[in-house]
Design an enzyme around this catalytic site. Structure first.
Site, PDB file in Angstrom:
ATOM      1  N   LYS A  99       0.859  -1.192   0.000  1.00 34.75           N
ATOM      2  CA  LYS A  99       0.000   0.000   0.000  1.00 34.75           C
ATOM      3  C   LYS A  99       0.892   1.237   0.000  1.00 34.75           C
ATOM      4  O   LYS A  99       1.902   1.276   0.721  1.00 34.75           O
ATOM      5  CB  LYS A  99      -0.882  -0.028   1.249  1.00 34.75           C
ATOM      6  CG  LYS A  99      -1.955   1.070   1.312  1.00 34.75           C
ATOM      7  CD  LYS A  99      -2.797   0.901   2.585  1.00 34.75           C
ATOM      8  CE  LYS A  99      -3.933   1.902   2.689  1.00 34.75           C
ATOM      9  NZ  LYS A  99      -4.720   1.721   3.924  1.00 34.75           N
ATOM     10  N   SER A 121      -9.633   1.536   3.057  1.00 35.93           N
ATOM     11  CA  SER A 121      -8.840   2.354   2.161  1.00 35.93           C
ATOM     12  C   SER A 121      -7.769   1.582   1.393  1.00 35.93           C
ATOM     13  O   SER A 121      -7.185   2.117   0.458  1.00 35.93           O
ATOM     14  CB  SER A 121      -8.159   3.462   2.958  1.00 35.93           C
ATOM     15  OG  SER A 121      -7.265   2.889   3.920  1.00 35.93           O
ATOM     16  N   SER A 162      -9.602  -0.844   7.350  1.00 40.42           N
ATOM     17  CA  SER A 162      -9.192  -0.684   5.952  1.00 40.42           C
ATOM     18  C   SER A 162      -8.558  -1.886   5.288  1.00 40.42           C
ATOM     19  O   SER A 162      -8.238  -1.821   4.101  1.00 40.42           O
ATOM     20  CB  SER A 162      -8.229   0.491   5.823  1.00 40.42           C
ATOM     21  OG  SER A 162      -8.956   1.676   5.744  1.00 40.42           O
TER      22      SER A 162
HETATM   23  N1  GLN Z   1     -12.754   3.888   6.668  1.00 38.26           N
HETATM   24  C1  GLN Z   1     -12.126   4.332   7.884  1.00 38.26           C
HETATM   25  C2  GLN Z   1     -11.724   5.769   7.727  1.00 38.26           C
HETATM   26  O1  GLN Z   1     -12.037   6.321   6.738  1.00 38.26           O
HETATM   27  C3  GLN Z   1     -10.963   3.452   8.215  1.00 38.26           C
HETATM   28  C4  GLN Z   1      -9.735   3.811   7.465  1.00 38.26           C
HETATM   29  C5  GLN Z   1      -8.600   2.919   7.771  1.00 38.26           C
HETATM   30  O2  GLN Z   1      -8.731   1.887   8.438  1.00 38.26           O
HETATM   31  N2  GLN Z   1      -7.437   3.366   7.336  1.00 38.26           N
HETATM   32  O3  GLN Z   1     -11.122   6.375   8.560  1.00 38.26           O
END
Ligand code: GLN
Length: 476
Positions: free
Chosen positions: A70, A145, A169
């Site tokens: 990532k 994400s 995410s």
């Molecule tokens: N969807 C969550 C957020 O937008 C989690 C993001 C993540 O785990 N990096 O913060």
């Protein structure tokens, strides 16, 4: 012989790294770039150099295994953008500890994967470089994400990939894409070189096509790191043997995670998985985690507060992009750089975070959220103290949604993490594994374990993986 083989073991055992590198380059070129938009950087030359390095190195547990990273995890030989314009052209002078460990173990870094800008989002639509497409239905999102990493594994481009979790995410996109996603206990894997979002929540996490594959990578990544003071000095979880039975184990089913309005397909797939757990000999017990409904609001105070502090470093003076601004001067530099560099979702988080940390509101929001965070963690402690070994829940409330469906409604997007972010607030290990399909789209189930009990959790997942066919339609 298990139905679910280890792809990593196969690659590691037989194929020359140069051959693997060429194949991965072909797959990236043919399949990936236009169709999925899952990568932000890769090149055949870079893959070739990785193969050369591995061939010159003594063999390790991941020799010749190609891994996508990532793009919020720093690597020296490719840019790290966090899918943000503000880091345009930034190349790290050091490798993240996780990347260094993968390289030492013989892995080849295959590509930098697309993500929501600074890992903020649940659909990978918030990337400054365009959205990632779901590998099975390009109108849909892969989750987020870490959507780029999930899509690359689901599309068979690489067997394993690193993502990061702050609130779900990796588990959420794993569920959407039909792959395995493992989030370790907070402190198990070094965060050194993972670009900070919510430092008290962030965990480097792993995608694999099988649990065995993800477990192999986890055991390489785990361990104390002098460069991250929050890492814990304990033995890495071993790759468990597939348990023939789950007799003697009790698995808790938290009632708050099976609400009446749960998507019927998600319910059907996970009820089938629960029957399989019972058939394997596990005892199933209903439990209650009464503070679950506060998890999303608590997360959306704490995570933006930490993000607003962490993102203060992007000022045009130190990293990446610099926009001088009109009239010169420091303020103009900050304003112009941050204005041009950050996308709308990142700005929203900075505004929320700054607000909840401001003098008049700190106690009402930030302190309150910290208190509720303790209550949420205590819910899990109580469940595990009552004799439950692991918890099982759906990973997400619905299968993959359509692109554009939630972009105008941030709260609807935030609710995509409703089953994952409580675990993150409690710092516990958890994973998603595919449990079935609904109208062809994958559905995931989540296992949650007490802190540092990854090995047992992975064993339960392996038994379950063998007992169900995750490509089968679940009929409500
Ligand atoms: N969807 C969550 C957020 O937008 C989690 C993001 C993540 O785990 N990096 O913060």
């Amino acid at each position: 012989m298990s139905r679910v083989a280890s792809i990593v073991a196969d690659v590691n055992g037989g194929v020359s790294p140069q051959t693997t590198a060429r194949e991965v380059a072909q797959r990236l070129a043919a399949d990936e770039t236009e169709r999925l938009n899952a990568t932000l950087a890769w090149s055949p030359e870079w893959l070739g150099r990785e193969a050369e390095r591995v061939e010159a190195q003594s063999p390790g547990p991941l020799s010749g295994v190609p891994i996508a990273i990532k793009d919020n995890i720093v690597t020296t030989e490719q840019p790290t953008t966090c899918a943000s314009r503000i880091l345009d052209g930034y190349v790290s002078p050091f490798d993240a500890t996780a990347v260094a460990r993968l390289r030492n173990a013989g892995a080849m870094i295959a590509a930098k994967a697309n993500l929501d800008e600074f890992a903020m989002g649940s659909s990978t639509e918030h990337s400054a470089y365009g959205r990632v497409h779901h590998p099975m239905d390009s109108e849909r999102v892969p989750g987020g994400s870490s959507g780029g990493s999930a899509a690359l594994v689901a599309a068979d481009v690489v067997p394993v990939a690193l993502g990061s979790e702050t609130g779900g995410s990796v588990r959420q996109p794993a569920s959407f894409c039909g792959v395995v996603g493992v989030k370790p206990t907070y402190g198990r894997v070094s965060r050194y070189g993972l670009v900070a979002f919510g430092s008290s929540l962030d965990c480097i996490s792993i995608f694999g096509r099988t649990t065995d594959d993800a477990a192999r990578v986890l055991s390489v990544l785990s361990g104390v790191d002098p460069l991250d003071a929050t890492t814990v000095d304990c033995a890495p979880p071993d790759v468990p043997a597939r348990p023939p039975t789950l007799r003697g184990l009790t698995i808790g089913l938290p009632e708050e995670y099976f609400p009446d309005d749960l998507d019927p397909g998600v319910r059907a797939a996970n009820e089938r998985a629960i029957r399989a757990l019972r058939d394997l000999g596990a005892e199933l017990r209903p439990v209650s985690l009464p503070h679950t409904r506060f998890a999303v609001p608590t997360y959306y105070v704490i995570a933006p507060a930490e993000a607003a502090s962490n993102l203060a470093r992007y000022d045009g003076a130190r990293y990446g992009r610099r926009v001088p601004g009109e009239g010169g001067g420091l303020r103009a530099l900050y304003r112009a750089t941050r204005g041009a560099g950050f996308g709308p979702e990142v700005r929203r988080r900075i505004l929320i975070g700054t607000y909840v940390l401001s003098a008049g509101y700190y106690d009402a929001y930030y302190t309150k959220a910290q208190r509720v965070r303790v209550l949420i963690a205590e819910d899990f402690q109580r469940a595990f103290a009552s004799g439950v070994d692991y918890l099982f829940t759906p990973t997400t409330p619905t299968p993959a949604f359509k692109a554009g469906e939630k972009t105008q409604d941030p709260v609807a997007m935030y609710l995509a993490d409703i089953f994952t972010c409580a675990v993150s607030l409690a710092g516990l290990p958890a994973m998603s594994l595919p449990t079935g399909r609904v109208e062809g789209l994958p559905v995931g189930g989540q296992l949650i374990a007490p802190a540092f009990e990854e090995s047992g959790m992975l064993g339960v997942a392996m038994a379950l993986e063998d007992a169900i066919d995750p490509t089968e339609e679940a009929r409500p």
